[in-house]
Write a protein that holds these residues in place. Structure first.
Motif, short mmCIF file in Angstrom:
data_model
loop_
_atom_site.label_atom_id
_atom_site.label_comp_id
_atom_site.label_asym_id
_atom_site.label_seq_id
_atom_site.Cartn_x
_atom_site.Cartn_y
_atom_site.Cartn_z
N GLY A 20 0.69 -1.09 0.18
CA GLY A 20 0.05 0.07 -0.01
C GLY A 20 1.07 1.13 -0.20
N ALA A 21 1.84 1.47 0.74
CA ALA A 21 2.59 2.33 0.89
C ALA A 21 3.59 2.66 -0.41
N SER A 22 4.02 1.79 -0.86
CA SER A 22 4.77 1.92 -2.19
C SER A 22 3.77 2.21 -3.11
N ALA A 23 2.67 1.47 -3.46
CA ALA A 23 1.72 1.80 -4.36
C ALA A 23 1.33 3.32 -4.41
N LEU A 24 1.28 3.85 -3.19
CA LEU A 24 0.72 5.36 -2.99
C LEU A 24 1.91 6.34 -3.80
N TYR A 25 3.10 5.78 -3.76
CA TYR A 25 4.34 6.39 -4.24
C TYR A 25 4.19 6.36 -5.71
N TYR A 26 3.99 5.06 -6.06
CA TYR A 26 4.20 4.96 -7.60
C TYR A 26 2.93 5.45 -8.40
N ASN A 27 2.72 6.62 -8.37
CA ASN A 27 1.60 7.07 -9.20
C ASN A 27 1.92 7.90 -10.32
N ARG A 28 3.17 7.65 -10.74
CA ARG A 28 3.63 8.41 -11.82
C ARG A 28 4.22 7.59 -12.89
N ALA A 29 4.19 8.12 -13.96
CA ALA A 29 5.12 7.32 -15.13
C ALA A 29 5.79 8.20 -16.01
N GLY A 30 6.76 7.82 -17.01
CA GLY A 30 7.32 8.67 -17.83
C GLY A 30 8.92 8.70 -17.65
N SER A 31 9.40 9.29 -18.62
CA SER A 31 10.88 9.09 -18.69
C SER A 31 11.60 10.31 -17.96
N LEU A 32 12.88 10.29 -17.24
CA LEU A 32 13.48 11.18 -16.72
C LEU A 32 14.05 12.28 -17.74
N ASP A 33 14.09 13.52 -17.19
CA ASP A 33 14.81 14.57 -18.14
C ASP A 33 16.39 14.16 -18.10
N GLU A 59 17.41 -0.59 -9.81
CA GLU A 59 16.70 -0.72 -8.77
C GLU A 59 17.22 -0.02 -7.32
N PHE A 60 16.68 0.80 -7.06
CA PHE A 60 16.94 1.61 -5.74
C PHE A 60 16.46 0.73 -4.85
N PHE A 61 17.43 0.35 -3.96
CA PHE A 61 17.02 -0.71 -2.76
C PHE A 61 17.55 -0.53 -1.52
N ASP A 62 16.96 -1.04 -0.45
CA ASP A 62 17.35 -1.15 0.82
C ASP A 62 17.66 -2.59 1.28
N PRO A 63 18.77 -2.97 1.88
CA PRO A 63 18.73 -4.40 2.31
C PRO A 63 18.03 -4.61 3.31
N ALA A 64 17.50 -3.72 4.07
CA ALA A 64 16.75 -4.13 5.17
C ALA A 64 15.13 -4.07 4.56
N CYS A 65 14.59 -3.91 3.50
CA CYS A 65 13.39 -3.35 3.09
C CYS A 65 12.90 -4.81 2.73
N GLU A 66 11.54 -5.24 3.19
CA GLU A 66 11.01 -6.38 2.92
C GLU A 66 10.49 -6.57 1.52
N LEU A 177 16.74 12.36 -7.50
CA LEU A 177 15.75 11.86 -8.09
C LEU A 177 14.26 11.58 -7.48
N GLY A 178 14.17 12.05 -6.20
CA GLY A 178 13.01 12.17 -5.49
C GLY A 178 12.68 10.62 -5.28
N VAL A 179 13.47 9.76 -5.07
CA VAL A 179 13.22 8.26 -4.48
C VAL A 179 12.87 8.20 -3.17
N ARG A 180 11.49 7.87 -2.74
CA ARG A 180 10.96 7.88 -1.24
C ARG A 180 10.67 6.51 -0.90
N GLN A 181 10.54 5.48 -1.82
CA GLN A 181 10.20 4.16 -1.14
C GLN A 181 11.07 3.13 -1.96
N THR A 182 11.52 2.26 -1.26
CA THR A 182 12.05 1.00 -1.94
C THR A 182 11.22 -0.29 -1.91
N PRO A 183 11.44 -1.00 -3.17
CA PRO A 183 12.35 -0.73 -4.16
C PRO A 183 11.79 0.27 -5.03
#
Length: 215
Positions: A20-33, A59-66, A177-183
């Motif tokens: 749920g938390a990750s899905a809320l973050y992934y509300n965008r799509a497109g290519s980076l400038d 992949e932006f990841f955190d080794p402690a991320c489920e 890049l505004g990454v706030r959730q993993t992965p």
């Protein structure tokens, strides 16, 4: 990975608040400038797959991320499905307590050519060491040792200036890049339309087909 396996992974990720938390973050799509794309891959970034593959998963990841732990078999399966077309570039987003030290273990393992075995050992042992708010890094070191890591050498490398510089650069790129959730995944610079295993599979497939057509 077949559709049933994807469904199982989706159900696992949905447990608790992970999906749920990750899905809320992934509300965008497109290519980076172009300026953002420069922050996706650095020379120091670990890579699985052929270095010259036409399709790059970052992949932006955190080794402690489920969720990162749950997605790893899927990422490996994608690499197995497209052995000549896809590479995965790993970037560190050390959001959880103790994750920066776990990154140090992984980076020390790279210096012993043990990146993949130690990464997978830490993910497998994650429930034992990645206790949010009270991580047990001794357990992480034990898991790494079981994967073949020379601990005496690794403990020195894990706290070296070089490793600190890697984490510092990745943290800077996470912020840029505004990454706030993993992965968080990018495929050839494109973010997922929404969060989920099937979305990753479909975006990779589309990029592979485009590359094979010379697009």
């Amino acid at each position: 990975m077949n559709r049933r396996e994807v469904t199982i992974l989706s159900v696992g990720l949905a447990a608790g608040a992970i999906f749920g938390a990750s899905a809320l973050y992934y509300n965008r799509a497109g290519s980076l400038d172009p300026s953002g794309a420069e922050a996706l891959v650095r020379e120091h970034s670990p890579v699985m797959g052929p270095p010259d593959a036409p399709v790059t998963i970052v992949e932006f990841f955190d080794p402690a991320c489920e969720a990162c732990r749950a997605f790893h078999p899927l990422v490996k399966n994608i690499l197995a499905q497209y052995p000549d077309d896809v590479r995965v570039v790993f970037r560190y987003a050390a959001f959880h307590d103790g994750s920066d030290q776990a990154v140090g273990i992984i980076e020390a393992a790279r210096r012993q050519d043990l990146f993949v075995p130690v990464l997978e050992a830490l993910l497998a042992a994650q429930p034992e060491w990645a206790l949010h708010g009270n991580p047990n890094l001794d357990r992480a070191w034990q898991a790494a040792a079981a994967a073949g890591l020379d601990l005496e050498r690794a403990r020195q490398d894990a706290t070296s200036a070089d490793v600190a510089a890697v984490l510092r650069q990745d943290t800077s790129d996470v912020d840029a890049l505004g990454v706030r959730q993993t992965p968080t995944f990018f495929v050839n610079g494109k973010s997922l339309p929404s969060f989920g295993p099937q979305q990753l599979i479909e975006l990779v497939e589309a990029e592979v087909q485009l590359a094979r057509q010379g697009g």
